[in-house]
Each structure stands twice: as C-alpha cells, then as structure tokens.
Design a protein around this motif. Structure first.
Motif, PDB file in Angstrom:
ATOM      1  N   VAL A  18       0.834  -1.203   0.000  1.00 36.54           N
ATOM      2  CA  VAL A  18       0.000   0.000   0.000  1.00 36.54           C
ATOM      3  C   VAL A  18       0.868   1.253   0.000  1.00 36.54           C
ATOM      4  CG1 VAL A  18      -1.620   1.363   1.364  1.00 36.54           C
ATOM      5  CG2 VAL A  18      -2.013  -1.082   1.046  1.00 36.54           C
ATOM      6  N   VAL A  19       1.922   1.251   0.810  1.00 35.75           N
ATOM      7  CA  VAL A  19       2.812   2.422   0.882  1.00 35.75           C
ATOM      8  C   VAL A  19       3.472   2.673  -0.474  1.00 35.75           C
ATOM      9  CG1 VAL A  19       4.953   3.298   1.892  1.00 35.75           C
ATOM     10  CG2 VAL A  19       3.217   2.262   3.359  1.00 35.75           C
ATOM     11  N   LEU A  20       3.914   1.613  -1.146  1.00 37.82           N
ATOM     12  CA  LEU A  20       4.510   1.778  -2.474  1.00 37.82           C
ATOM     13  C   LEU A  20       3.497   2.367  -3.456  1.00 37.82           C
ATOM     14  CD1 LEU A  20       6.571  -1.529  -2.861  1.00 37.82           C
ATOM     15  CD2 LEU A  20       7.469   0.798  -2.600  1.00 37.82           C
ATOM     16  N   ALA A  21       2.248   1.893  -3.361  1.00 40.40           N
ATOM     17  CA  ALA A  21       1.205   2.409  -4.245  1.00 40.40           C
ATOM     18  C   ALA A  21       0.921   3.879  -3.953  1.00 40.40           C
ATOM     19  CB  ALA A  21      -0.067   1.578  -4.099  1.00 40.40           C
ATOM     20  N   PRO A 127      -6.456  -3.852  -6.800  1.00 40.37           N
ATOM     21  CA  PRO A 127      -7.520  -2.857  -6.873  1.00 40.37           C
ATOM     22  C   PRO A 127      -7.805  -2.170  -5.538  1.00 40.37           C
ATOM     23  CG  PRO A 127      -8.127  -4.787  -8.140  1.00 40.37           C
ATOM     24  CD  PRO A 127      -6.873  -5.145  -7.389  1.00 40.37           C
ATOM     25  N   VAL A 128      -7.622  -2.889  -4.422  1.00 45.11           N
ATOM     26  CA  VAL A 128      -7.845  -2.272  -3.110  1.00 45.11           C
ATOM     27  C   VAL A 128      -6.726  -1.293  -2.789  1.00 45.11           C
ATOM     28  CG1 VAL A 128      -8.049  -2.689  -0.624  1.00 45.11           C
ATOM     29  CG2 VAL A 128      -9.192  -4.216  -2.242  1.00 45.11           C
ATOM     30  N   ARG A 129      -5.488  -1.710  -2.987  1.00 37.38           N
ATOM     31  CA  ARG A 129      -4.393  -0.791  -2.671  1.00 37.38           C
ATOM     32  C   ARG A 129      -4.354   0.389  -3.649  1.00 37.38           C
ATOM     33  NH1 ARG A 129      -1.018  -5.399  -4.761  1.00 37.38           N
ATOM     34  NH2 ARG A 129       0.232  -4.596  -6.508  1.00 37.38           N
ATOM     35  N   THR A 131      -7.127   1.682  -4.841  1.00 34.00           N
ATOM     36  CA  THR A 131      -8.207   2.517  -4.307  1.00 34.00           C
ATOM     37  C   THR A 131      -7.697   3.392  -3.177  1.00 34.00           C
ATOM     38  OG1 THR A 131      -9.986   0.993  -4.936  1.00 34.00           O
ATOM     39  CG2 THR A 131     -10.411   2.450  -3.079  1.00 34.00           C
ATOM     40  N   ILE A 132      -6.889   2.809  -2.294  1.00 31.82           N
ATOM     41  CA  ILE A 132      -6.310   3.582  -1.201  1.00 31.82           C
ATOM     42  C   ILE A 132      -5.380   4.655  -1.747  1.00 31.82           C
ATOM     43  CG2 ILE A 132      -4.749   3.501   0.782  1.00 31.82           C
ATOM     44  CD1 ILE A 132      -5.815   0.694   1.380  1.00 31.82           C
ATOM     45  N   SER A 133      -4.483   4.279  -2.637  1.00 29.95           N
ATOM     46  CA  SER A 133      -3.426   5.193  -3.073  1.00 29.95           C
ATOM     47  C   SER A 133      -3.938   6.303  -3.980  1.00 29.95           C
ATOM     48  CB  SER A 133      -2.314   4.413  -3.774  1.00 29.95           C
ATOM     49  OG  SER A 133      -2.800   3.763  -4.944  1.00 29.95           O
ATOM     50  N   PHE A 134      -5.063   6.089  -4.660  1.00 31.32           N
ATOM     51  CA  PHE A 134      -5.669   7.152  -5.445  1.00 31.32           C
ATOM     52  C   PHE A 134      -6.644   7.985  -4.618  1.00 31.32           C
ATOM     53  CE2 PHE A 134      -4.346   4.828  -9.323  1.00 31.32           C
ATOM     54  CZ  PHE A 134      -3.906   5.896 -10.089  1.00 31.32           C
ATOM     55  N   GLY A 135      -7.032   7.462  -3.440  1.00 36.81           N
ATOM     56  CA  GLY A 135      -8.038   8.155  -2.636  1.00 36.81           C
ATOM     57  C   GLY A 135      -9.408   8.029  -3.256  1.00 36.81           C
ATOM     58  N   GLN A 136      -9.726   6.830  -3.725  1.00 30.93           N
ATOM     59  CA  GLN A 136     -10.972   6.578  -4.433  1.00 30.93           C
ATOM     60  C   GLN A 136     -12.082   6.122  -3.479  1.00 30.93           C
ATOM     61  OE1 GLN A 136     -12.977   6.298  -6.985  1.00 30.93           O
ATOM     62  NE2 GLN A 136     -11.819   7.292  -8.612  1.00 30.93           N
ATOM     63  N   THR A 294     -13.008   1.384 -17.130  1.00 30.48           N
ATOM     64  CA  THR A 294     -12.900   0.678 -15.847  1.00 30.48           C
ATOM     65  C   THR A 294     -11.434   0.641 -15.465  1.00 30.48           C
ATOM     66  OG1 THR A 294     -14.817  -0.722 -16.353  1.00 30.48           O
ATOM     67  CG2 THR A 294     -13.354  -1.464 -14.601  1.00 30.48           C
ATOM     68  N   TRP A 295     -11.033   1.591 -14.623  1.00 30.87           N
ATOM     69  CA  TRP A 295      -9.647   1.588 -14.156  1.00 30.87           C
ATOM     70  C   TRP A 295      -9.408   0.376 -13.264  1.00 30.87           C
ATOM     71  CZ3 TRP A 295      -8.307   4.427 -17.711  1.00 30.87           C
ATOM     72  CH2 TRP A 295      -8.737   5.728 -17.932  1.00 30.87           C
ATOM     73  N   ILE A 296      -8.163   0.025 -13.095  1.00 32.21           N
ATOM     74  CA  ILE A 296      -7.823  -1.159 -12.299  1.00 32.21           C
ATOM     75  C   ILE A 296      -8.386  -1.047 -10.888  1.00 32.21           C
ATOM     76  CG2 ILE A 296      -5.855  -2.274 -11.141  1.00 32.21           C
ATOM     77  CD1 ILE A 296      -4.378  -2.159 -13.810  1.00 32.21           C
ATOM     78  N   HIS A 297      -8.406   0.148 -10.307  1.00 35.26           N
ATOM     79  CA  HIS A 297      -8.938   0.259  -8.943  1.00 35.26           C
ATOM     80  C   HIS A 297     -10.445   0.004  -8.889  1.00 35.26           C
ATOM     81  CE1 HIS A 297     -10.356   4.338  -9.922  1.00 35.26           C
ATOM     82  NE2 HIS A 297      -9.133   4.632 -10.341  1.00 35.26           N
TER      83      HIS A 297
END
Length: 383
Positions: A18-21, A127-129, A131-136, A294-297
């Motif tokens: 997640v941090v890398l993303a 897709p979850v990480r 979502t986190i890293s884009f702030g989705q 449909t983005w990967i997140h």
C-alpha cells in the motif's frame, strides 16, 4: 506464536504494498475531488469546469455525489486523504466479514486468525491498494451495494434496494444492480432502488439546478474527461477492443462483445435468482466489463467472486485454481508491463489480464449450487 507471526508477516507485506502504491499515485483522485469541491462550494465556480492544474481530469460524478462530498470544502487535503484511507480500510474489513465470515465460521477455523489473514490478503489486492493510493471511493460503493444485497435483499428486508439506489446516484455504474433486480424479478427492491436513486437525484437537481443541467446534458457524455480508452489501466471490454487497433470496426466489435457478455450474465443469474451473493459476484464483474472506462482500482467489484472461488480449495480444484490465479496475477502488478507499448509478446493476454479473468469468473464462478450455498446466508456483524 506461529499464527501471530504469520499475521504480522502478511500485514507487513500488505502495508508495504500500500505504501509503495501511495508513493506512486499520491492520492491523485482525492486531490481532484478536493479541488473540485473547493472550487464549487467555496469559490462559487461550476464544478464541471474544474480541471486539476496540469491535467485534463476533473469531477466526473453526478451532482448528488458532490452533495455527499461537500465536507471536503472545509477540510484540509491531508484530512481528506486520511479519511479516504480509513474509509477504504474499514469497508474492506466489512466486505471480508460479510463474504468470508460465514465460511470461516462454518468450517470451524479460528475466527480471529482466519479473518486477519483474509483481511491482509484483501488489502494487498491491487484494486484495493490502488483505491487507497488514489483516494478513491470504490470499496465504499461496493460495501453500500453488498450490505444492501447481503443484509437486505438476502434477508428479505423491506428496505432492500436503498443501498443500490444511493450507490447509483453517487456513481452511475452501480446501476447495473438495478438491472439485476429486474432480471431476478425482485420487484419491491427494484422499486425501492429506482425510487431512491431518482429521489436523491431530483433533490440534487432542485438544490443545484445549473450543475445538474450541465452534468446530464454535457459532462456525462464527454469521454475525454475520464481518460484515453486504449491505455492499459482501462481494463474494460471497451479498453480491450481499443487496444486491438481495429479502428474501422471498433465500435461494432465492442457492441458485439457487450451483447454476448450481457447475455451470458442474464443466463447465469436468471438460473439462480435465490443466490444473492452469487448475483453480487456476477453483477459486479458485469459492471466492470461493460463500463466504457474501468480503471484497475474499479475492479474491487471482483472480490465477491474471488472469495467464492478461493473457498472451494477442498471441493472444486478447478474453480479454486481460477480464483487463485486471478488473485495472484491481479495482485502482481504484472499488467503494467504493457503500460508503454510497443511490447508485443503476449500483449493480447498481458495487457488485458483483468478483462480475461473477469470473463472467466463471469462464466465459471459457482452460482446456485450446493457448493456455493454456504455463503448465501451471511453472519450478523455482532455474531
């Protein structure tokens, strides 16, 4: 001690990924949302005119979504990022409990340990990480729909359909679940979902008539606002066809793919209308495949299908292998090897990993069978 060490190891891997993303994506979408909402509510501008400086990206959601996000106008960007992260983590945990919890308990596994393992694997899922890293808001919408179906529709609650309606009004793509209610003839829930979506949309229209007019007549139809169709991060049927470089017949091929995919989905869900979790799994995949972008997140919607397949490890090895391969390859980040063509070897497969696995899971995720029945009745949150 071994279990504790295993959980700590998995948690460390998940947090590291997640941090890398986050380092790579820097909450890009949260920055867009925050800038657009500030421009709208504090600066008095037209929200659909806002573009993040130096990019072609702006606010693409309906006005009702802006109403929901209005607190961003008074919150600092850092707080928005923190709240988005916390929201994704919490809703991911809820999804794991709703979907995997019943199987964990019925198999007699240590609940805390098994849940912790499943939760770590879910957070590590690309897709979850992303979502986190884009702030989705993807897992929030998925939780809204899944909670509606699992706790509402699956238990025959009168309010079933409210979550689907709200999710559809926030972002149009969950509207595919309204189609699910129609195909499975769940008339009361269908009316509730349509009524909820219509009601809050009209409310937004009454409060913000100019923004509503702009969205429904212009912004909604401007595909340039969401990005280029052929780039590898667009893992939809439309993106797949765009990467084939068949410009002269592209739209016709895409339409044929949509019709075949839709027919397959109707055939599968109509045969097992009582399997609500199965319907959730197949319909989530359908939405990802049919949406032009449909983005990967966005592929968090495949989580219910993966849970169903992965828990068949001792009874259906073929479907377990499908779920395991889908999880591992979707988590591996390997799709991005084809981000900057030309990289022709295996491009048809590698650049469309999510699409291929989406189609495979749409076809082979077990629905309405004895093997899939264990997840039909969810466990209460306080059980």
């Amino acid at each position: 001690m071994k279990r504790k060490a295993m959980v700590i190891g998995l948690a460390s891997i998940a947090v590291g990924l997640v941090v890398l993303a986050v380092y790579r994506n820097s909450y890009f979408d949260s920055r867009v949302y925050h800038g657009a909402i500030v421009y709208w509510f504090r600066d008095g501008g037209m929200v659909y005119d806002f573009l993040r400086p130096g990019t072609p990206y702006g606010f693409t959601y309906p006005p009702f979504a802006g109403m929901v996000m209005w607190p961003m106008a008074v919150l600092p960007l850092l707080m928005v990022m923190i709240l988005a992260t916390v929201g994704t983590v919490i809703t991911t945990g809820l999804l794991v409990w709703w979907l995997a919890g019943p199987l964990i308990q019925r198999r007699g596994w240590p609940t805390g340990f098994a849940f912790a393992v499943a939760f770590c694997l879910a957070l590590a899922f690309e897709p979850v990480r992303e979502t986190i890293s884009f702030g989705q808001v993807n897992t929030l919408l998925l939780a809204l729909v899944a909670g509606d179906m699992v706790l509402g529709l699956g238990k025959g609650r009168k309010w079933a359909g409210v979550g689907i309606g709200l999710a559809t009004a926030i972002k149009l793509t969950p509207g595919v679940f309204i189609l699910y209610l129609l195909v499975t003839r769940r008339w009361r829930a269908l009316g509730t979902a349509v009524g909820t979506a219509t009601g809050v949309t009209l409310l937004a229209g009454a409060v913000f008539p100019d923004e509503s007019r702009e969205f429904w007549t212009s912004a909604l139809w401007d595909t340039n606002r969401v990005g280029v169709l052929h780039i590898v991060s667009n893992q939809s049927l439309r993106g797949f066809v765009a990467r084939l470089h068949i410009e002269t017949v592209e739209s016709k091929v895409w339409l044929a793919c949509v019709l075949v995919t839709l027919a397959l989905w109707v055939w599968r869900v109509a045969r097992a209308p009582e399997d609500v979790v199965g319907g959730l799994a197949l319909t989530g995949i359908l939405g990802c495949l049919l949406s032009p972008v449909t983005w990967i997140h966005h592929w968090v919607w495949v989580i219910p299908a993966l849970v169903r397949c992965l828990f068949l490890f001792d009874s259906d090895r073929a479907r377990f292998a499908l779920g395991a391969a889908a999880y591992l390859l979707m988590t591996s980040h390997i799709t991005w090897l084809w981000e900057k063509p030309p990289i022709p070897p295996m491009e048809l497969l590698g650049a469309n990993i999510y699409v291929w696995f989406g189609l495979a899971l749409l076809l082979w995720t077990p629905v309405g069978t004895r093997r899939s029945s264990d997840v039909h009745e969810p466990v209460k949150i306080n059980a």
